[in-house]
Motif scaffolding. Structure first.
Motif, PDB file in Angstrom:
ATOM      1  N   VAL A 197       0.841  -1.192   0.000  1.00 42.80           N
ATOM      2  CA  VAL A 197       0.000   0.000   0.000  1.00 42.80           C
ATOM      3  C   VAL A 197       0.880   1.247   0.000  1.00 42.80           C
ATOM      4  N   LYS A 198       0.526   2.176  -0.849  1.00 37.12           N
ATOM      5  CA  LYS A 198       1.212   3.467  -0.997  1.00 37.12           C
ATOM      6  C   LYS A 198       2.636   3.343  -1.563  1.00 37.12           C
ATOM      7  N   MET A 199       3.076   2.140  -1.897  1.00 35.26           N
ATOM      8  CA  MET A 199       4.405   1.953  -2.485  1.00 35.26           C
ATOM      9  C   MET A 199       4.250   1.697  -3.969  1.00 35.26           C
ATOM     10  N   LYS A 200       5.147   2.287  -4.762  1.00 32.67           N
ATOM     11  CA  LYS A 200       5.081   2.081  -6.202  1.00 32.67           C
ATOM     12  C   LYS A 200       6.486   2.143  -6.776  1.00 32.67           C
ATOM     13  N   GLU A 201       6.645   1.478  -7.905  1.00 34.04           N
ATOM     14  CA  GLU A 201       7.914   1.562  -8.617  1.00 34.04           C
ATOM     15  C   GLU A 201       7.640   1.678 -10.101  1.00 34.04           C
ATOM     16  N   LYS A 202       8.472   2.447 -10.766  1.00 36.19           N
ATOM     17  CA  LYS A 202       8.330   2.601 -12.211  1.00 36.19           C
ATOM     18  C   LYS A 202       8.721   1.307 -12.908  1.00 36.19           C
ATOM     19  N   GLY A 203       7.984   1.030 -13.968  1.00 29.76           N
ATOM     20  CA  GLY A 203       8.341  -0.078 -14.820  1.00 29.76           C
ATOM     21  C   GLY A 203       9.170   0.409 -15.994  1.00 29.76           C
ATOM     22  N   ASP A 204       8.938  -0.172 -17.146  1.00 35.11           N
ATOM     23  CA  ASP A 204       9.749   0.152 -18.319  1.00 35.11           C
ATOM     24  C   ASP A 204       9.259   1.381 -19.076  1.00 35.11           C
ATOM     25  N   ILE A 205       7.955   1.685 -18.962  1.00 34.00           N
ATOM     26  CA  ILE A 205       7.394   2.804 -19.745  1.00 34.00           C
ATOM     27  C   ILE A 205       6.458   3.650 -18.879  1.00 34.00           C
ATOM     28  N   PRO A 206       6.957   4.304 -17.834  1.00 30.62           N
ATOM     29  CA  PRO A 206       6.071   5.048 -16.928  1.00 30.62           C
ATOM     30  C   PRO A 206       5.648   6.430 -17.431  1.00 30.62           C
ATOM     31  N   GLU A 207       6.295   6.928 -18.465  1.00 31.74           N
ATOM     32  CA  GLU A 207       6.040   8.304 -18.898  1.00 31.74           C
ATOM     33  C   GLU A 207       4.590   8.485 -19.315  1.00 31.74           C
ATOM     34  N   GLY A 208       3.979   9.520 -18.778  1.00 30.25           N
ATOM     35  CA  GLY A 208       2.593   9.827 -19.128  1.00 30.25           C
ATOM     36  C   GLY A 208       1.570   9.143 -18.229  1.00 30.25           C
ATOM     37  N   TYR A 209       2.055   8.353 -17.263  1.00 25.82           N
ATOM     38  CA  TYR A 209       1.172   7.605 -16.372  1.00 25.82           C
ATOM     39  C   TYR A 209       1.540   7.866 -14.917  1.00 25.82           C
ATOM     40  N   SER A 210       0.560   7.707 -14.035  1.00 29.50           N
ATOM     41  CA  SER A 210       0.828   7.646 -12.609  1.00 29.50           C
ATOM     42  C   SER A 210      -0.076   6.561 -12.033  1.00 29.50           C
TER      43      SER A 210
END
Lengths: 114, 115
Positions: free
Chosen positions: B52-65
Motif C-alpha cells: 500500500v502506498k508503495m510504487k515503482e516505475k516499470g519500463d514505460i512510466p512516462e505519461g502515467y501515474s
C-alpha cells in the motif's frame, strides 16, 4: 535489448498439426520460466519451469526447459481451433529484496484453422 | 478462485482528458502490476506496487501515474490522455516473494481508445 525472445512471432497451422513454440531468455540469476496463454482477454497461467529436462504436461500441451541453451519450448499436439491464442513466456527478475517482477517476451500468435 | 477485476472492458476518451483505470484483486496479494499490450511490442510494464502506498516505475512510466491506497485496489491514471496511449491495458497481481509466488494473475483487460 530484449531479455526474453519468442519465435516465431506468428504461426498458422491446420487442426491436427503439432506445433512447437520457442522462448529464449537472458537474465542474471535465472529462477524460472513461465508460460501463459492469452485468448481474447486475460492471460492465463500454463506452466512454471525451474529445472532442465523435466517436462511439464497438461493434456495436449507440454513444455520443457533447457538451461544450457537458455531456452524453453512449448509443444501442442493435435491442435484444435480452441488453441488459437497468443502464447507468452516470461521470466522473473529481481525488483528488490526477495521480490520479483516478470519480463515477458513479445508472444507467439498461433492461429489454428479448421 | 483467483480473481482480478478491471472496471471497464472498453473505454473511449478524448485527448487531454484525465483517465482512471481501476483494478481490484481478491487474493490478498502484495504485488500489483499495470501493463500495456500493443501488437508487435508484447506486454510492457508501466508501474507496479509491492505494498500500500508503495510504487515503482516499470519500463514505460512516462505519461502515467498510479495510486494504491488499499491493498486490493491499484489505479492507473493518465493525467492528460494522448492518442499514443490508445492500447490494451492489463492489470495483474501476485504474492510477494519467489518461486510459485511469481505467478501473476491477470484481469480481462481494458481496451482504451483515445480520440
Amino acid at each position: 535489448e530484449d531479455k526474453v525472445v519468442q519465435s516465431p512471432l506468428s504461426l498458422v497451422v491446420h487442426e491436427g498439426d503439432t506445433v512447437t513454440l520457442n522462448c529464449s531468455y537472458e537474465v542474471t540469476n535465472f529462477r524460472s520460466l513461465l508460460w501463459y496463454k492469452q485468448e481474447k482477454k486475460a492471460p492465463t497461467f500454463l506452466f512454471m519451469l525451474t529445472s532442465s529436462g523435466i517436462e511439464k504436461k497438461s493434456g495436449r500441451l507440454s513444455s520443457i526447459l533447457d538451461k544450457k541453451e537458455l531456452s524453453s519450448i512449448l509443444n501442442i499436439t493435435a491442435t484444435q481451433t480452441g488453441d488459437s491464442a497468443i502464447y507468452l513466456c516470461a521470466t522473473p527478475e529481481g525488483s528488490g529484496g526477495s521480490n520479483y517482477k516478470l519480463t515477458f517476451g513479445k508472444g507467439t500468435l498461433l492461429t489454428v484453422n479448421p | 478462485d483467483v480473481k482480478v477485476t478491471q472496471s471497464s472492458r472498453y473505454l473511449v476518451k478524448r485527448t487531454g482528458e484525465k483517465v482512471f483505470l481501476e483494478c481490484v484483486q481478491d487474493m490478498d496479494h502484495e504485488n500489483m502490476f499495470w501493463y500495456r499490450q500493443d501488437p508487435g511490442l508484447g506486454l510492457r510494464l508501466i508501474y507496479f506496487s509491492y505494498d500500500v502506498k508503495m510504487k515503482e516505475k516499470g519500463d514505460i512510466p512516462e505519461g502515467y501515474s498510479v495510486s494504491r491506497e488499499k491493498k486490493e485496489r491499484f489505479s492507473l491514471i493518465l493525467e492528460s490522455a494522448s492518442t499514443n496511449q490508445t492500447s490494451m491495458y492489463l492489470c495483474a497481481s501476485s504474492l510477494w516473494g519467489g518461486g510459485t509466488k511469481n505467478i501473476q494473475y491477470f484481469g480481462a483487460g481494458t481496451r482504451l481508445s483515445v480520440l
